[in-house]
Design an enzyme around this catalytic site. Sequence first.
Site, PDB file in Angstrom:
ATOM      1  CG  ASN A 188      -0.341  -0.123   2.502  1.00 24.75           C
ATOM      2  OD1 ASN A 188       0.813  -0.550   2.618  1.00 24.75           O
ATOM      3  ND2 ASN A 188      -1.050   0.261   3.543  1.00 24.75           N
ATOM      4  CD  GLU A 201       4.707  -1.219  12.666  1.00 27.54           C
ATOM      5  OE1 GLU A 201       3.502  -0.913  12.690  1.00 27.54           O
ATOM      6  OE2 GLU A 201       5.511  -0.851  13.533  1.00 27.54           O
ATOM      7  CB  CYS A 225      -2.260  -0.800   8.438  1.00 21.81           C
ATOM      8  SG  CYS A 225      -1.136   0.575   8.731  1.00 21.81           S
ATOM      9  CD  GLU A 243       7.961   0.163  10.546  1.00 20.28           C
ATOM     10  OE1 GLU A 243       6.981   0.693  10.007  1.00 20.28           O
ATOM     11  OE2 GLU A 243       8.722  -0.629   9.951  1.00 20.28           O
TER      12      GLU A 243
END
Length: 487
Positions: free
Chosen positions: A151, A248, A282, A461
């Site tokens: 994405n 993630e 997400c 992150e």
Amino acid sequence: MTTPVYQNFINGHFVANQSGETFAVKNPATDAVIYHVEVADEFIQQQAIASAKQGFAIWSAMTAVERSRILLKAVTLLRERNDELAKIEVLDTGKPWQEAECVDVQTGADVIEYFAGLAPAQVGQQQMVGDDFYYTRKEPLGICAGIGAWNYPLQIACWKSGPALAAGNAFIFKPSEETPLGAIKLAEIYIEAGVPAGVFNVVQGAAEVGQWLTQSSAIDKVSFTGEVGTGKKVVASAAGSLKDVTMELGGKSPLLVFDDADISQAVSAAMLGNFYTQGEICTNCTRIYVHKNVYQQFIDELKTRTEKNIIAGDPLDAKVNFGALISKKHQQLVMSYIEKGLSEGATLLTGGKELSPDSAPHGYFVAPTVFTDCTDEMTIVKEEIFGPVMSVLVFDDEDDVIHRANDTHLGLAAGVFSKDIKRAHRVIHQLQAGICWINSYGNSPAEMPVGGYKQSGIGRENGIETLDHYTQTKSIYVGMSNIESPF
Ligand code: NAD
């Protein structure tokens, strides 16, 4: 017409595989094959490890300031080439140019810049223990691997490699097989900026190449972005060599709209958090809980703005703000969820169908879709769809809505809209999610750590703490007095 064939990027240049195996990449907005990519076979995999070892020896011996200077040059090149890189992202992902032009490359560059700035400031500790003392060194892990989703292909490559390289590691990145080109361009930019050959390699392929990265005992860490189910396989495989992991993963995030909220602002957030990047984000707030007193006002405005303001079409057209889904397969999956929503009794407020815009008639579009009258048990409310499908639910009690919002195995993100600051903080503190917004949704600056609670992830992150995830602490005890020994 022949399409280009891209090879794996190893040790500073393109290297041909020996198997001859390739795969095709399609433009989701046209259904046309735009290029082919060579799969990383065993020969490429061995070369990738050998070059990363050499690269690591050079890169980790440099001072953090030297590494920082080189990474900042890469940041400048990324920004100079914004339009060229953004166009690659549009053609690979189907997302609108108007997003890629100002988000994808820039947010990637921001993160490399942030970690380039932080790296020289990373220091160890020193403490006296009697006459003796110890000190600590922050040392890189070695060879780290990144596995990306489709994405935000270039942004993901930057978000993973930025902190890894800043901390002195070498990196092997495998982009999604749907969107392989952005990472290759990043590799070229790193070389041009002065990153030594072998420090950033790109290997191409699907699950098998990912599995090799997670299994290889030569690799010290894997940072993964993708689905929860794949993440579990990655963790299980990484356990074989006890490598460090950052995960993630997916989400099914709630947005709570209280009756004192600015409703237009809340509708903006709900639309951004469901229709930006045609719903393929997400952190999207795909469960919108609206207080019963403002429910009708909320869905009236939502319907009007969704039907009036969303422009689907050729993603390269600057007026288009809603693009194509990544693949035909994914389009069909999203449509199957819409059918489940209907069959399980949700009310279709708008959308619910495939689109075939005049400017992109063969693209994999699904109309921005809103379901109302949703209940917590419905499949569309429970499962991540990863497409433009919003579920709206009603609530009237604060404690009850917090309980409902938390009743999921996922915990990536959450949001609250309320003008009452006490309530906004009280509620957000009780929501089980790693990335939270109050009166806002979706912003993710380099400075802010991001990652999931529960099955949405492991580790973080961005933000200062991420540098720790790419280093290990060495403690060194220094004896200043004579050793007392019974022997
Ligand atoms: P995916 O899990 O299908 O694939 C992700 C990557 O894993 C790809 O590169 C794929 O080739 C690779 N892969 C597949 N099987 C593997 C295996 N067994 N071992 C190692 N690697 C393997 O996910 P996707 O469809 O590419 O991306 C969509 C998902 O990603 C959604 O669930 C979304 O929520 C999630 N996502 C999460 C974040 C986040 O930061 N939390 C960001 C973007 C996307």
